[in-house]
Write an enzyme that holds these catalytic residues in place. Sequence first.
Site, short mmCIF file in Angstrom:
data_model
loop_
_atom_site.label_atom_id
_atom_site.label_comp_id
_atom_site.label_asym_id
_atom_site.label_seq_id
_atom_site.Cartn_x
_atom_site.Cartn_y
_atom_site.Cartn_z
N SER A 94 0.80 -1.22 0.00
CA SER A 94 0.00 0.00 0.00
C SER A 94 0.83 1.27 0.00
O SER A 94 0.40 2.29 -0.52
CB SER A 94 -0.95 -0.01 1.19
N HIS A 139 -5.12 -3.19 -3.09
CA HIS A 139 -4.65 -2.23 -4.09
C HIS A 139 -4.46 -2.87 -5.47
O HIS A 139 -3.84 -2.28 -6.35
CB HIS A 139 -3.33 -1.58 -3.62
N LYS A 176 -11.78 0.89 -2.25
CA LYS A 176 -10.76 1.54 -3.10
C LYS A 176 -11.27 1.53 -4.55
O LYS A 176 -12.10 2.35 -4.91
CB LYS A 176 -9.42 0.87 -2.90
C1 LIG Z 1 -3.50 -3.34 2.02
C2 LIG Z 1 -4.72 -2.88 2.72
N1 LIG Z 1 -5.50 -3.79 3.32
C3 LIG Z 1 -6.63 -3.42 3.96
C4 LIG Z 1 -7.01 -2.11 4.02
C5 LIG Z 1 -8.25 -1.75 4.78
O1 LIG Z 1 -9.32 -1.57 3.90
P1 LIG Z 1 -10.54 -0.64 4.31
O2 LIG Z 1 -10.13 0.76 4.06
O3 LIG Z 1 -11.68 -1.10 3.47
O4 LIG Z 1 -10.81 -0.85 5.76
C6 LIG Z 1 -6.21 -1.12 3.40
C7 LIG Z 1 -6.54 0.31 3.36
O5 LIG Z 1 -7.17 0.97 4.06
C8 LIG Z 1 -5.04 -1.53 2.75
O6 LIG Z 1 -4.26 -0.62 2.19
#
Ligand SMILES: Cc1ncc(COP(=O)(O)O)c(C=O)c1O
Length: 638
Positions: free
Chosen positions: A180, A208, A228
């Site tokens: 990320s 991502h 996203k």
């Molecule tokens: C790699 C990754 N996993 C999980 C999440 C969590 O997702 P969410 O924003 O839907 O809670 C994020 C970002 O927020 C992320 O970058």
Amino acid sequence: MADPLAWCAGELGRLEREDLRRHPATLSSPQGPEVVVGGRWVIQLCSNDYLGLAADPRLRRAAAAAAGRWGAGSGASRLVSGTSDLHRRLEASLARLKGREDAIVFSSGYLANAGTIPALAGRQDVVFSDELNHASIIDGCRLSGARVVVYRHADVAGLERALCSVEARRRLVVTDTVFSMQGDLAPVPDLARVCERHGAMLMVDDAHATGLLEAGAGAGIVMSTLSKALGSAGGFVAGSRDLVEWLRNRARSYVFDTAPPPAAVGAAIEAVRIIAAEPHRGPDVVAAAARLAQALAGLGYDVGQPSAAIVPVFVGDGPDGMALSSRLLEHGIFVPAIRPPSVPPGTARLRVTVTAAHTEEHLAAAVEAFASVRRGAGPRQPRPHPAPVGGIDPRILGAGGVFVTGTGTGVGKTVVAAALARTLQGAGLAVAAMKPVQTGTSEGADDLAFIRAAGGVPAARCVAPYALRRPLAPSVAARMEDTTLDPGRIVDDFRRLRGQTDVVVVEGAGGLLVPFSDSTDMADLASALGIPLLVVALPGLGTLNHITLTLEAATTRGLEIAGVVLCGFPAEPGLAEATNPGAIAELAGVVPHLAGLDVDRGIVPPAFEPEPWLVGRLGGSFDVAAFLRLLSRCGELV
Ligand SMILES: Cc1ncc(COP(=O)(O)O)c(C=O)c1O
């Protein structure tokens, strides 16, 4: 007694001194390639809305429709109050998207990780986790109570050595697919081979990658998010039927959490449909991110190679990142710095992201801004924001435009648009006029000519990108003339005009829900332009229904109402005309009418001087004295 929470202020002070306190920017516009930060439109380069779907009219509609059909909330955990077929429909489409037997939806991606990892591994087990994994994976590992072995970033050989040396009841390897903060890709096929050799489970976090890359093949457990590229909110895990059924029974963030709200679920279903129907979106974004990375590296920035849409620009320490970020904002680019503890000490960066909503012009402007900052050049002075003008709705000035729509056709939009343009210019503002599409040109229709003549807008600032011969709804006329209308062109032309003037008066075609192209209507255009609506209506019997329908449609699309104008108010009002302004005040909170304009006879009213009625009305206030004067004129009827 001492406040037991006093330590909060102390700790916040420490964060402030160490320059670690977060002060997120406040946006006053929806997600998009351009957003309003601090009252100014800037290019956004930091959203995870990779496919540009968060504010897509189709998702807005799907969210509104789902809320309308299913309500605002989901009531309880699905294990308590049952599951809706809406949620099941989303899970089926996510399973198809990921090519798996089934899928389970959580309220967020964070909760998907926080619930799934502990459901797969416990105290007798070991989780192997890449050192750059997302915080939600780290927290999932902590919650699991399992022993956690952190392996070096993307180090397959190191992982294999660890697998050889650590035995346990179950072993789970977990990794981001696209990292990320780094933007690089995990070696998923190699990880899958190693896991297979050692009988370990493999879980990938596709947050991502979803919608952009096919990268999770070989992993038995695919986690991702709806928040996203899918432009909504929520998380999910896709896999075998047994895996999903186990998670429904054992993932605590599913069992003990209220199901995601219908609006988010409805929007996500539509997003999955769009991804399948428009498969070019993902690859286009990945290619644009690669071009941007190359351009920034060419300027001498330390840029990581993107594998999807994330382009990290490394800046070393936190203060350097903050300085670069604020210089870029001066140049009209919004991209906050990511600092420790979100990334390891000494690796602060700008996390630049590209989305499908960015045009080539946006990205070229971004490169130009990075180049200017590197050269130490000052920002080009943006047009100063117009100072508040007495009585004129500050939302119109802030947005740089107003969208004149009607409760139907022939209600006087053009007359009101001209009066409005004249009024705004009379208040000392630079005004442009735009008719996104002019229909009926074979019959001599030319609304802009009227606005130019009656509104006094200079010809060079009057723009009508599309002209169609037949007097029909734009999408219908366009189809008959074998042409297509591009909403993107309207947005581009509007932005250009807005850059040159204080307010752009945009006159829609017909009513608010008249189709513009095959997939957009007038409301979508207004929403893409990010400007409030001025609703023009007739004053007589039937108008309350028409106004209410228009306002309801506007509200569900998230459009702001600057005012309602009753056009063609008769010199001798009947009972309906006399009472409608008051009824509209109750319905809309704004009481407008524009006395003295008669659109039906097509006359240019002599009183086009700044209209006290109109000016007051655009402020959203009800001019009681004027209203009483009106009532006294038709007193015998009331
Ligand atoms: C790699 C990754 N996993 C999980 C999440 C969590 O997702 P969410 O924003 O839907 O809670 C994020 C970002 O927020 C992320 O970058």
